[in-house]
Design a protein around this motif. Sequence first.
Motif, short mmCIF file in Angstrom:
data_model
loop_
_atom_site.label_atom_id
_atom_site.label_comp_id
_atom_site.label_asym_id
_atom_site.label_seq_id
_atom_site.Cartn_x
_atom_site.Cartn_y
_atom_site.Cartn_z
N UNK A 164 -15.85 5.10 8.79
CA UNK A 164 -15.70 3.80 7.49
C UNK A 164 -14.57 4.17 6.45
N UNK A 165 -14.87 5.60 5.96
CA UNK A 165 -13.98 5.83 4.89
C UNK A 165 -12.35 5.98 5.44
N UNK A 166 -12.33 6.41 6.72
CA UNK A 166 -11.16 6.49 7.29
C UNK A 166 -10.39 5.51 7.44
N UNK A 167 -11.08 4.23 7.87
CA UNK A 167 -10.58 2.85 7.96
C UNK A 167 -9.95 2.59 6.44
N UNK A 168 -10.84 2.64 5.33
CA UNK A 168 -10.54 2.20 4.09
C UNK A 168 -9.18 2.88 3.76
N UNK A 169 -9.01 4.01 4.04
CA UNK A 169 -7.83 4.83 3.56
C UNK A 169 -6.71 4.36 4.49
N UNK A 170 -6.79 4.03 5.75
CA UNK A 170 -5.71 3.47 6.53
C UNK A 170 -5.31 2.13 6.13
N UNK A 171 -6.33 1.45 5.73
CA UNK A 171 -5.98 0.00 5.20
C UNK A 171 -4.89 -0.12 4.06
N UNK A 172 -4.56 0.74 3.24
CA UNK A 172 -3.41 1.04 2.31
C UNK A 172 -2.28 1.33 3.16
N UNK A 173 -2.39 1.63 4.38
CA UNK A 173 -0.95 1.99 5.09
C UNK A 173 -0.82 0.97 6.08
N UNK A 174 -1.55 0.54 6.88
CA UNK A 174 -1.62 -0.31 8.03
C UNK A 174 -1.86 -1.67 7.67
N UNK A 175 -1.04 -2.83 7.99
CA UNK A 175 -1.45 -4.03 7.54
C UNK A 175 -2.43 -4.79 8.61
#
Length: 278
Positions: free
Chosen positions: A68-79
Amino acid sequence: MTDQSVAAAVPAAAGAPGAERGTARRAVAPLAPRARLLPALGAVYRAQLSRARVARIPLLFVATFQSVGIMILMRGVVDGGSEAQAVVAGSSVLVVAFVALNLLAQYFGQLKAGGGLDHYATLPVPPASVVLGAAAAYASFTLPGTFVTAVFGCLLFGLPMTGLWILLLVVPLAGAALAGLGAALGLLAPRQELATLAGQLGMSAALLLGVLPPERMPELVVRARDLLPSTYGVEAFARTFAAEPDWAVVALDLGVCGLVGVLSLAVATWAYRRAAVR
Protein backbone atom coordinates in the motif's frame (compact mmCIF):
# COMPACT_ATOMS: atom_id res chain seq x y z
CA MET A 1 14.54 -70.72 42.09
CA THR A 2 17.19 -68.18 43.03
CA ASP A 3 17.93 -64.96 41.12
CA GLN A 4 21.23 -66.43 39.92
CA SER A 5 19.54 -69.47 38.41
CA VAL A 6 16.95 -67.26 36.67
CA ALA A 7 19.70 -65.08 35.19
CA ALA A 8 21.50 -68.20 33.98
CA ALA A 9 18.36 -69.60 32.38
CA VAL A 10 17.60 -66.49 30.34
CA PRO A 11 20.59 -66.71 27.97
CA ALA A 12 19.93 -70.41 27.56
CA ALA A 13 16.34 -69.75 26.60
CA ALA A 14 17.42 -66.99 24.24
CA GLY A 15 19.67 -69.43 22.46
CA ALA A 16 16.90 -71.98 21.97
CA PRO A 17 15.79 -72.70 18.37
CA GLY A 18 12.27 -71.41 19.03
CA ALA A 19 13.62 -68.12 20.35
CA GLU A 20 15.83 -67.70 17.29
CA ARG A 21 12.88 -68.25 14.98
CA GLY A 22 10.80 -65.73 16.95
CA THR A 23 13.58 -63.16 16.75
CA ALA A 24 13.92 -63.71 13.00
CA ARG A 25 10.19 -63.29 12.52
CA ARG A 26 10.26 -60.00 14.38
CA ALA A 27 13.26 -58.77 12.37
CA VAL A 28 11.61 -59.29 8.99
CA ALA A 29 8.24 -57.86 10.00
CA PRO A 30 7.13 -55.39 7.29
CA LEU A 31 7.05 -51.68 8.03
CA ALA A 32 3.87 -49.65 7.92
CA PRO A 33 2.98 -48.51 4.40
CA ARG A 34 3.94 -44.99 3.39
CA ALA A 35 1.18 -42.41 3.44
CA ARG A 36 -0.36 -41.54 0.10
CA LEU A 37 0.43 -38.17 -1.46
CA LEU A 38 -2.93 -36.42 -1.09
CA PRO A 39 -3.67 -37.37 2.56
CA ALA A 40 -0.09 -36.52 3.53
CA LEU A 41 -0.33 -33.25 1.61
CA GLY A 42 -3.54 -32.35 3.44
CA ALA A 43 -1.99 -33.10 6.83
CA VAL A 44 1.14 -31.03 6.13
CA TYR A 45 -0.99 -28.21 4.71
CA ARG A 46 -3.20 -28.02 7.79
CA ALA A 47 -0.23 -28.13 10.14
CA GLN A 48 1.66 -25.44 8.23
CA LEU A 49 -1.42 -23.26 7.85
CA SER A 50 -2.04 -23.39 11.60
CA ARG A 51 1.58 -22.45 12.24
CA ALA A 52 1.55 -19.68 9.64
CA ARG A 53 -1.68 -18.26 10.99
CA VAL A 54 -0.09 -17.72 14.39
CA ALA A 55 3.45 -16.74 13.44
CA ARG A 56 3.07 -15.06 10.04
CA ILE A 57 0.00 -12.84 10.32
CA PRO A 58 2.08 -9.88 11.62
CA LEU A 59 4.41 -10.31 8.66
CA LEU A 60 1.42 -10.48 6.31
CA PHE A 61 0.29 -7.14 7.72
CA VAL A 62 3.77 -5.77 7.02
CA ALA A 63 3.64 -7.09 3.45
CA THR A 64 0.23 -5.49 2.85
CA PHE A 65 1.28 -2.19 4.44
CA GLN A 66 4.45 -2.21 2.33
CA SER A 67 2.52 -2.69 -0.91
CA VAL A 68 0.00 0.00 0.00
CA GLY A 69 2.85 2.40 0.81
CA ILE A 70 4.48 1.72 -2.55
CA MET A 71 1.24 2.57 -4.36
CA ILE A 72 0.91 5.80 -2.41
CA LEU A 73 4.46 6.78 -3.41
CA MET A 74 3.81 5.87 -7.05
CA ARG A 75 0.64 7.95 -7.04
CA GLY A 76 2.80 11.05 -7.17
CA VAL A 77 4.51 9.79 -10.31
CA VAL A 78 1.82 7.86 -12.18
CA ASP A 79 -1.49 9.47 -13.07
CA GLY A 80 -3.41 6.65 -14.69
CA GLY A 81 -3.68 4.49 -17.77
CA SER A 82 -1.59 1.37 -18.32
CA GLU A 83 1.07 2.56 -15.88
CA ALA A 84 -1.44 2.76 -13.03
CA GLN A 85 -2.72 -0.70 -13.94
CA ALA A 86 0.82 -2.09 -13.78
CA VAL A 87 1.46 -0.46 -10.38
CA VAL A 88 -1.74 -1.82 -8.81
CA ALA A 89 -1.28 -5.32 -10.26
CA GLY A 90 2.40 -5.46 -9.33
CA SER A 91 1.81 -4.19 -5.79
CA SER A 92 -0.94 -6.75 -5.23
CA VAL A 93 1.19 -9.69 -6.38
CA LEU A 94 4.08 -8.31 -4.32
CA VAL A 95 2.21 -9.41 -1.18
CA VAL A 96 2.38 -12.98 -2.49
CA ALA A 97 6.07 -12.60 -3.32
CA PHE A 98 6.90 -11.32 0.15
CA VAL A 99 5.31 -14.33 1.85
CA ALA A 100 5.62 -17.18 -0.65
CA LEU A 101 9.13 -16.41 -1.88
CA ASN A 102 10.89 -14.50 0.87
CA LEU A 103 9.46 -16.15 3.99
CA LEU A 104 9.44 -19.66 2.51
CA ALA A 105 13.10 -19.37 1.55
CA GLN A 106 13.87 -18.37 5.13
CA TYR A 107 11.70 -21.16 6.53
CA PHE A 108 13.33 -23.97 4.56
CA GLY A 109 16.77 -22.49 5.17
CA GLN A 110 16.08 -22.51 8.90
CA LEU A 111 14.58 -26.01 8.70
CA LYS A 112 17.67 -27.31 6.96
CA ALA A 113 20.10 -25.59 9.34
CA GLY A 114 18.23 -26.66 12.49
CA GLY A 115 17.84 -30.32 11.58
CA GLY A 116 14.12 -30.09 10.93
CA LEU A 117 14.52 -31.95 7.66
CA ASP A 118 15.69 -34.97 9.65
CA HIS A 119 12.34 -35.00 11.43
CA TYR A 120 10.39 -34.92 8.18
CA ALA A 121 12.66 -37.59 6.69
CA THR A 122 11.67 -40.03 9.43
CA LEU A 123 7.97 -39.64 8.67
CA PRO A 124 6.36 -42.04 6.16
CA VAL A 125 5.26 -39.20 3.87
CA PRO A 126 6.31 -38.50 0.28
CA PRO A 127 8.82 -35.64 -0.07
CA ALA A 128 6.50 -33.87 -2.49
CA SER A 129 3.81 -33.58 0.20
CA VAL A 130 6.17 -31.70 2.52
CA VAL A 131 7.15 -29.17 -0.13
CA LEU A 132 3.68 -28.79 -1.63
CA GLY A 133 1.97 -28.59 1.77
CA ALA A 134 4.28 -25.86 3.06
CA ALA A 135 4.14 -23.95 -0.23
CA ALA A 136 0.35 -24.10 -0.39
CA ALA A 137 -0.01 -22.93 3.21
CA TYR A 138 2.31 -19.96 2.76
CA ALA A 139 0.71 -18.96 -0.54
CA SER A 140 -2.96 -19.40 0.37
CA PHE A 141 -3.15 -17.18 3.43
CA THR A 142 -1.85 -14.21 1.39
CA LEU A 143 -5.21 -13.91 -0.38
CA PRO A 144 -6.78 -11.42 2.10
CA GLY A 145 -3.77 -9.10 1.95
CA THR A 146 -3.74 -9.26 -1.84
CA PHE A 147 -7.42 -8.32 -2.04
CA VAL A 148 -6.99 -5.44 0.41
CA THR A 149 -4.06 -4.11 -1.60
CA ALA A 150 -5.94 -4.44 -4.90
CA VAL A 151 -9.07 -2.70 -3.60
CA PHE A 152 -7.03 0.16 -2.13
CA GLY A 153 -5.11 0.52 -5.40
CA CYS A 154 -8.30 0.63 -7.46
CA LEU A 155 -9.71 3.36 -5.22
CA LEU A 156 -6.42 5.28 -5.28
CA PHE A 157 -6.01 5.26 -9.06
CA GLY A 158 -9.69 5.17 -10.04
CA LEU A 159 -9.56 1.74 -11.65
CA PRO A 160 -12.57 -0.60 -12.06
CA MET A 161 -13.01 -3.45 -9.59
CA THR A 162 -15.00 -5.74 -11.85
CA GLY A 163 -11.95 -7.88 -12.61
CA LEU A 164 -10.79 -8.49 -9.06
CA TRP A 165 -12.18 -12.02 -9.21
CA ILE A 166 -9.15 -12.95 -11.32
CA LEU A 167 -7.11 -12.81 -8.10
CA LEU A 168 -8.72 -16.13 -7.15
CA LEU A 169 -6.66 -17.60 -9.99
CA VAL A 170 -3.64 -15.30 -9.88
CA VAL A 171 -2.85 -15.83 -6.19
CA PRO A 172 -2.64 -19.66 -6.21
CA LEU A 173 -0.82 -19.80 -9.56
CA ALA A 174 1.66 -17.03 -8.82
CA GLY A 175 1.91 -18.28 -5.26
CA ALA A 176 2.82 -21.77 -6.43
CA ALA A 177 5.51 -20.42 -8.75
CA LEU A 178 7.00 -18.12 -6.13
CA ALA A 179 6.67 -20.64 -3.29
CA GLY A 180 8.44 -23.30 -5.32
CA LEU A 181 11.22 -20.85 -6.11
CA GLY A 182 11.46 -19.79 -2.47
CA ALA A 183 11.58 -23.39 -1.23
CA ALA A 184 14.27 -24.27 -3.76
CA LEU A 185 16.37 -21.27 -2.74
CA GLY A 186 16.10 -22.17 0.93
CA LEU A 187 16.94 -25.84 0.38
CA LEU A 188 19.81 -25.31 -2.05
CA ALA A 189 21.51 -22.56 -0.07
CA PRO A 190 24.54 -23.96 1.77
CA ARG A 191 23.91 -21.75 4.80
CA GLN A 192 20.86 -20.29 6.49
CA GLU A 193 22.13 -16.74 6.06
CA LEU A 194 22.46 -17.26 2.31
CA ALA A 195 18.90 -18.60 2.15
CA THR A 196 17.66 -15.43 3.85
CA LEU A 197 19.70 -13.30 1.47
CA ALA A 198 18.36 -15.17 -1.57
CA GLY A 199 14.79 -14.68 -0.38
CA GLN A 200 15.36 -10.97 0.14
CA LEU A 201 16.92 -10.59 -3.30
CA GLY A 202 14.05 -12.49 -4.91
CA MET A 203 11.50 -10.24 -3.25
CA SER A 204 13.47 -7.16 -4.32
CA ALA A 205 13.41 -8.43 -7.90
CA ALA A 206 9.63 -8.89 -7.66
CA LEU A 207 9.37 -5.34 -6.32
CA LEU A 208 11.52 -3.65 -8.95
CA LEU A 209 10.44 -5.70 -11.94
CA GLY A 210 6.81 -6.24 -11.01
CA VAL A 211 5.65 -2.89 -9.64
CA LEU A 212 7.43 -0.43 -11.91
CA PRO A 213 5.66 0.08 -15.27
CA PRO A 214 7.52 -1.78 -18.05
CA GLU A 215 7.13 1.23 -20.37
CA ARG A 216 9.70 3.11 -18.30
CA MET A 217 12.26 0.30 -18.14
CA PRO A 218 15.24 -0.34 -20.46
CA GLU A 219 14.90 -3.20 -22.90
CA LEU A 220 17.39 -5.35 -20.98
CA VAL A 221 15.38 -4.98 -17.77
CA VAL A 222 12.17 -5.84 -19.62
CA ARG A 223 13.79 -9.08 -20.82
CA ALA A 224 14.86 -9.89 -17.28
CA ARG A 225 11.30 -9.17 -16.15
CA ASP A 226 10.05 -11.97 -18.39
CA LEU A 227 12.14 -14.46 -16.40
CA LEU A 228 10.39 -13.65 -13.11
CA PRO A 229 7.58 -16.17 -12.40
CA SER A 230 5.23 -13.58 -10.90
CA THR A 231 5.39 -11.38 -14.01
CA TYR A 232 2.75 -13.44 -15.79
CA GLY A 233 0.38 -13.19 -12.85
CA VAL A 234 0.90 -9.42 -12.80
CA GLU A 235 0.24 -9.18 -16.54
CA ALA A 236 -2.92 -11.30 -16.29
CA PHE A 237 -4.30 -9.12 -13.48
CA ALA A 238 -3.34 -5.85 -15.21
CA ARG A 239 -5.13 -6.84 -18.43
CA THR A 240 -8.46 -7.17 -16.60
CA PHE A 241 -8.55 -3.39 -16.01
CA ALA A 242 -9.11 -2.78 -19.72
CA ALA A 243 -12.59 -1.89 -20.93
CA GLU A 244 -12.66 -5.08 -23.03
CA PRO A 245 -10.00 -7.47 -21.69
CA ASP A 246 -8.41 -9.94 -24.07
CA TRP A 247 -9.31 -13.08 -22.12
CA ALA A 248 -7.33 -15.33 -24.43
CA VAL A 249 -4.13 -13.48 -23.53
CA VAL A 250 -5.15 -13.49 -19.86
CA ALA A 251 -5.62 -17.26 -20.01
CA LEU A 252 -2.23 -17.61 -21.74
CA ASP A 253 -0.51 -15.61 -18.99
CA LEU A 254 -2.18 -17.72 -16.32
CA GLY A 255 -1.19 -20.89 -18.15
CA VAL A 256 2.45 -19.83 -18.29
CA CYS A 257 2.31 -18.91 -14.61
CA GLY A 258 0.87 -22.33 -13.77
CA LEU A 259 3.50 -24.12 -15.87
CA VAL A 260 6.29 -22.23 -14.13
CA GLY A 261 4.68 -23.14 -10.82
CA VAL A 262 4.74 -26.86 -11.66
CA LEU A 263 8.39 -26.66 -12.72
CA SER A 264 9.49 -24.66 -9.67
CA LEU A 265 7.70 -27.02 -7.28
CA ALA A 266 9.33 -29.99 -9.02
CA VAL A 267 12.74 -28.38 -8.54
CA ALA A 268 11.90 -27.69 -4.89
CA THR A 269 10.91 -31.34 -4.38
CA TRP A 270 14.21 -32.47 -5.91
CA ALA A 271 16.08 -30.01 -3.66
CA TYR A 272 14.23 -31.38 -0.63
CA ARG A 273 15.25 -34.97 -1.45
CA ARG A 274 18.83 -33.82 -2.01
CA ALA A 275 18.97 -31.96 1.31
CA ALA A 276 17.20 -34.68 3.30
CA VAL A 277 19.71 -37.40 2.45
CA ARG A 278 22.76 -35.35 3.41
